[in-house]
Scaffold this motif. Structure first.
Motif, mmCIF file in Angstrom:
data_model
loop_
_atom_site.group_PDB
_atom_site.id
_atom_site.type_symbol
_atom_site.label_atom_id
_atom_site.label_comp_id
_atom_site.label_asym_id
_atom_site.label_seq_id
_atom_site.Cartn_x
_atom_site.Cartn_y
_atom_site.Cartn_z
ATOM 1 N N VAL A 143 0.858 -1.182 0.000
ATOM 2 C CA VAL A 143 0.000 0.000 0.000
ATOM 3 C C VAL A 143 0.899 1.240 0.000
ATOM 4 C CG1 VAL A 143 -1.826 1.235 1.213
ATOM 5 C CG2 VAL A 143 -1.761 -1.261 1.270
ATOM 6 N N PRO A 144 0.745 2.139 -0.969
ATOM 7 C CA PRO A 144 1.623 3.322 -1.026
ATOM 8 C C PRO A 144 1.423 4.250 0.173
ATOM 9 C CG PRO A 144 0.440 2.987 -3.089
ATOM 10 C CD PRO A 144 -0.178 2.072 -2.092
ATOM 11 N N ALA A 145 2.323 5.185 0.304
ATOM 12 C CA ALA A 145 2.291 6.121 1.426
ATOM 13 C C ALA A 145 1.160 7.126 1.255
ATOM 14 C CB ALA A 145 3.631 6.839 1.547
ATOM 15 N N VAL A 146 0.666 7.622 2.399
ATOM 16 C CA VAL A 146 -0.313 8.707 2.437
ATOM 17 C C VAL A 146 0.455 10.009 2.608
ATOM 18 C CG1 VAL A 146 -2.334 9.634 3.609
ATOM 19 C CG2 VAL A 146 -2.006 7.159 3.467
ATOM 20 N N SER A 147 0.067 11.032 1.871
ATOM 21 C CA SER A 147 0.749 12.327 1.964
ATOM 22 C C SER A 147 -0.179 13.373 2.564
ATOM 23 C CB SER A 147 1.226 12.788 0.578
ATOM 24 O OG SER A 147 0.128 13.017 -0.272
ATOM 25 N N ALA A 148 0.400 14.387 3.154
ATOM 26 C CA ALA A 148 -0.336 15.510 3.734
ATOM 27 C C ALA A 148 0.587 16.713 3.734
ATOM 28 C CB ALA A 148 -0.824 15.175 5.144
ATOM 29 N N SER A 149 0.027 17.863 4.057
ATOM 30 C CA SER A 149 0.817 19.093 4.130
ATOM 31 C C SER A 149 0.717 19.680 5.532
ATOM 32 C CB SER A 149 0.330 20.114 3.097
ATOM 33 O OG SER A 149 -1.009 20.483 3.354
ATOM 34 N N VAL A 150 1.805 20.275 5.966
ATOM 35 C CA VAL A 150 1.867 20.975 7.255
ATOM 36 C C VAL A 150 2.049 22.448 6.943
ATOM 37 C CG1 VAL A 150 3.047 21.171 9.457
ATOM 38 C CG2 VAL A 150 2.848 18.942 8.358
ATOM 39 N N SER A 151 1.008 23.232 7.169
ATOM 40 C CA SER A 151 1.015 24.639 6.801
ATOM 41 C C SER A 151 1.245 25.507 8.021
ATOM 42 C CB SER A 151 -0.313 25.035 6.138
ATOM 43 O OG SER A 151 -0.557 24.237 5.004
ATOM 44 N N SER A 152 2.058 26.504 7.846
ATOM 45 C CA SER A 152 2.286 27.534 8.854
ATOM 46 C C SER A 152 2.352 28.875 8.144
ATOM 47 C CB SER A 152 3.564 27.262 9.646
ATOM 48 O OG SER A 152 4.694 27.276 8.795
ATOM 49 N N TYR A 153 2.473 29.957 8.906
ATOM 50 C CA TYR A 153 2.506 31.279 8.293
ATOM 51 C C TYR A 153 3.784 31.502 7.487
ATOM 52 C CZ TYR A 153 -1.527 32.382 11.179
ATOM 53 O OH TYR A 153 -2.764 32.373 11.748
ATOM 54 N N SER A 154 4.840 30.805 7.835
ATOM 55 C CA SER A 154 6.119 31.032 7.168
ATOM 56 C C SER A 154 6.353 30.119 5.976
ATOM 57 C CB SER A 154 7.271 30.866 8.168
ATOM 58 O OG SER A 154 7.256 29.552 8.730
ATOM 59 N N ASN A 155 5.932 28.863 6.054
ATOM 60 C CA ASN A 155 6.184 27.932 4.967
ATOM 61 C C ASN A 155 5.121 26.837 4.960
ATOM 62 O OD1 ASN A 155 6.838 26.495 7.214
ATOM 63 N ND2 ASN A 155 8.994 26.200 6.689
ATOM 64 N N LYS A 156 5.242 25.958 3.976
ATOM 65 C CA LYS A 156 4.325 24.830 3.800
ATOM 66 C C LYS A 156 5.144 23.608 3.425
ATOM 67 C CE LYS A 156 0.175 23.413 1.280
ATOM 68 N NZ LYS A 156 -0.818 23.807 0.255
ATOM 69 N N ASN A 157 5.093 22.562 4.254
ATOM 70 C CA ASN A 157 5.885 21.359 4.045
ATOM 71 C C ASN A 157 4.987 20.182 3.730
ATOM 72 O OD1 ASN A 157 8.326 22.692 4.665
ATOM 73 N ND2 ASN A 157 7.945 22.422 6.860
ATOM 74 N N LYS A 158 5.535 19.253 2.986
ATOM 75 C CA LYS A 158 4.822 18.024 2.654
ATOM 76 C C LYS A 158 5.413 16.875 3.447
ATOM 77 C CE LYS A 158 3.636 14.941 -1.196
ATOM 78 N NZ LYS A 158 3.809 14.675 -2.640
ATOM 79 N N ILE A 159 4.550 16.051 4.038
ATOM 80 C CA ILE A 159 4.994 14.883 4.792
ATOM 81 C C ILE A 159 4.314 13.649 4.222
ATOM 82 C CG2 ILE A 159 5.498 16.130 6.926
ATOM 83 C CD1 ILE A 159 2.791 15.299 7.993
ATOM 84 N N ILE A 160 4.970 12.508 4.354
ATOM 85 C CA ILE A 160 4.421 11.244 3.868
ATOM 86 C C ILE A 160 4.526 10.211 4.971
ATOM 87 C CG2 ILE A 160 4.934 11.719 1.457
ATOM 88 C CD1 ILE A 160 7.374 9.914 1.725
ATOM 89 N N SER A 161 3.663 9.205 4.871
ATOM 90 C CA SER A 161 3.639 8.141 5.872
ATOM 91 C C SER A 161 4.506 6.968 5.410
ATOM 92 C CB SER A 161 2.202 7.675 6.105
ATOM 93 O OG SER A 161 1.745 6.916 4.999
ATOM 94 N N ASN A 162 4.497 5.938 6.208
ATOM 95 C CA ASN A 162 5.170 4.692 5.835
ATOM 96 C C ASN A 162 4.319 3.912 4.836
ATOM 97 O OD1 ASN A 162 3.304 4.428 8.062
ATOM 98 N ND2 ASN A 162 3.843 2.268 8.058
ATOM 99 N N ARG A 163 4.891 2.887 4.244
ATOM 100 C CA ARG A 163 4.172 1.963 3.374
ATOM 101 C C ARG A 163 3.888 0.674 4.138
ATOM 102 N NH1 ARG A 163 7.057 2.523 -2.572
ATOM 103 N NH2 ARG A 163 6.958 4.823 -2.688
ATOM 104 N N VAL A 164 2.812 0.008 3.768
ATOM 105 C CA VAL A 164 2.406 -1.214 4.465
ATOM 106 C C VAL A 164 2.293 -2.344 3.448
ATOM 107 C CG1 VAL A 164 0.629 -2.324 5.879
ATOM 108 C CG2 VAL A 164 1.176 0.088 6.227
#
Length: 578
Positions: free
Chosen positions: A227-248
């Motif tokens: 199962v591929p990783a799930v992605s999401a974004s972490v937003s703040s006033y200064s920047n926006k980062n992308k994070i991903i989960s593990n694979r199963v």
């Protein structure tokens, strides 16, 4: 003498080496993480042609692992130095640990010539997965995808839970834009995007955790599926980062052999029915609505539905598919309706049959063949139907046709259609005549009012142009949208589950509201709100726009989620339109 001793020792060594049995087990390493695969190599070697393996190699208790792969090879050759037949059997197992910590692997047994040979048990160490490795751009928030049931059948669902981990609880509100995995060999259906309560203590260090999403995974191919990783974004006033989960990794078992010929890909527990949705009598060469209904729980949204079998007695067209489904405990549950337009070609008895349908029930591990469903119809010719109607029914039919074709915006006359009755009702005939008279009077009154209105407009003197501010205020008042009408309409669309029209109306309402403030795009409107309504309302508008898009393209829409979405829309747009 010395040569004789050497010869005797050589003979003894040959006798000792001749006819030996050995078995051993070797892991590829001793320390693993939760994401690693444990590879075991089992080697059985028999030196001598007189040895006979009486039992297959018996594995120890491997309930603490998922067996995701296996294979074996046999080799037989003759040692030219000793002229001894050597038989070697090599087997390999790929195991996925179900738990962390120290795990004991027991002895492997085999019986050769009535004697049991076994290996010594040993331990391996499985360490906790470092969730920080699942993050690609943020060193503060980490995602982890957890699936408990990793040993399933093909097209059988398993539930995945997406969790966020962080030392700072304030970071959880920054996680947005969750994208579920997409891959050809899996089908993913969301269950919920509602965030859970924050758990201040988790199994990973001193981090807090929160459930972000729950979804179902349906693997449509057997074998080793990741199962591929799930992605999401972490937003703040200064920047926006992308994070991903593990694979199963999933061990998808192939469906058992012996399936019926009519079996396709239905896995679960289902029922099939067929019925005539048209209330009128069946007439040849005139269409009727025949519905094939499939109910149950399983891969309902992804399976191939049974069709209506073709026949020279009728003509069928491509069906319209509608569904009312929701996540269940063992899959997607609910009902799917396939509405066919069917035109009879002959008068008399007609049997409309569905294709044969079978499914695999994973609870009982057996195939169930439902066979065919049959709908018996009795078709009449046009003359037979006209002869069977009474004079009053013909009058009522003429009245209904008139009401259907002469419909006004003042009164929706189609709601007064006469239903067919077995006996005559004078009050129905009088009601229809009264309706026609009322329509004529309403038309005359409307024309008279329109003429008076034209005269009043001509007699009103022209007003002064006024100032620029007054003119802008008048333009804004003329463009102002009655937002409450949109709210009522959206409530009706939500109750009727017309979600396509629901989201289309939201876009229309948003465009009208932006026109009131002379803003062409959502980004300009958000900056306008930040300047004149405050940054809190601008942020709320942006979050609501993202939530609307997530619900719009979600494969499964829950009534609770749509209720929450409508409440948020009413709350925000009411404040904007003040």
């Amino acid at each position: 003498m010395q040569q004789k001793i050497i010869y005797i020792l050589f003979i003894l060594s040959s006798v000792i080496s001749y006819g030996q049995v050995s078995i051993n087990v070797n892991p590829d390493k001793n320390d693993y993480t939760g994401k690693d695969v444990v590879n075991l190599t089992i080697v059985l070697e028999m030196n001598g042609s007189e040895y006979n393996q009486q039992t297959p190699i018996r594995l120890p208790d491997l309930s603490k692992f998922n067996i995701i792969g296996s294979g074996s090879v046999n080799n037989t050759y003759v040692d030219p130095a000793t002229n001894t037949v050597i038989t070697q059997r090599v087997s390999q197992l790929a195991l996925e640990p179900k738990q962390k910590g120290k795990i004991k692997i027991g002895s492997v047994l085999v019986t050769v010539n009535n004697k049991i040979y076994k290996t010594e048990p040993f331990d391996i160490l499985v360490k906790e997965v470092d969730k920080r490795s699942a993050s690609s751009a943020s060193n503060e928030v980490y995602l982890n995808m957890e699936i408990d049931d990793k040993d399933i059948y093909q097209d059988q669902p398993t539930v995945a839970v997406l969790k966020a981990y962080s030392k700072n609880m304030d970071n959880f509100r920054k996680v947005k834009n969750i994208h579920l995995p997409q891959q050809d060999n899996i089908n993913v259906h969301p269950i919920s995007f509602v965030k859970s309560e924050i758990d201040p203590s988790s199994s990973y260090g001193n981090m807090a955790s929160q459930v972000l999403a729950v979804f179902m995974v349906f693997p449509n191919a057997a074998g080793y599926v990741e199962v591929p990783a799930v992605s999401a974004s972490v937003s703040s006033y200064s920047n926006k980062n992308k994070i991903i989960s593990n694979r199963v990794k999933l061990n998808v078992r192939k469906l058992p052999e012996g399936s019926p010929e009519c079996f396709k890909n239905a896995v679960g527990n289902f029922n099939v029915s067929i019925y005539n949705a048209s209330k009128e009598k069946v007439e040849i060469k005139k269409p009727i609505n025949v519905v094939v209904k499939v109910t149950g729980e399983g891969n309902l949204s992804d399976m191939e539905l049974p069709k209506i079998a073709e026949s020279p007695d009728y003509e069928i067209f491509t069906p319209k598919i509608t569904s009312a489904v929701a996540p269940g405990t063992t899959g997607i549950k609910g009902e799917i309706l396939a509405s066919y337009i069917l035109i009879p070609k002959k008068a008399g008895d007609i049997n409309v049959k569905t294709e044969q349908f079978a499914f695999f029930n994973p609870a009982n591990k057996e195939y169930v063949d439902l066979g065919q469903e049959t709908l018996a119809l009795n078709a009449f010719s046009h003359d037979q139907i006209m002869d069977s109607k009474t004079t009053v029914e013909k009058v009522n039919e003429y009245t209904n046709n008139f009401l259907e074709t002469v419909n006004t915006p003042v009164l929706k006359t189609t709601s007064f259609k006469v239903k067919e009755k077995g006996k005559f009702h004078w009050n129905i005939l009088l009601t229809n005549m009264a309706i026609l008279l009322a329509l004529f009077v309403a038309y005359l009154l409307f024309k008279t009012w329109q003429k008076k209105r034209t005269l009043v407009k001509e007699s009103v003197p022209s007003k002064s142009l006024g100032s620029v501010a007054e003119t802008e205020n008048e333009i804004r008042q003329s463009l102002k949208t009655d937002i409450n009408d949109y709210f009522s309409y959206l409530e009706n669309l939500k109750d009727n589950e017309d979600y396509h029209k629901f989201f289309q109306t939201i876009d229309e309402m948003d465009t009208e509201v932006r026109k009131e403030y002379f803003q062409s795009s959502t980004e300009d409107f958000r900056r306008f709100l930040e300047s004149y309504k405050g940054s809190a309302m601008a942020e709320e508008y942006r979050n609501l726009s993202q939530k609307i898009q997530m619900e719009k393209y979600a494969p499964v829409k829950s009534p609770e989620g749509m209720d929450q979405l409508l409440k948020a829309i009413v709350n925000l747009y009411s404040q904007i339109s003040k």
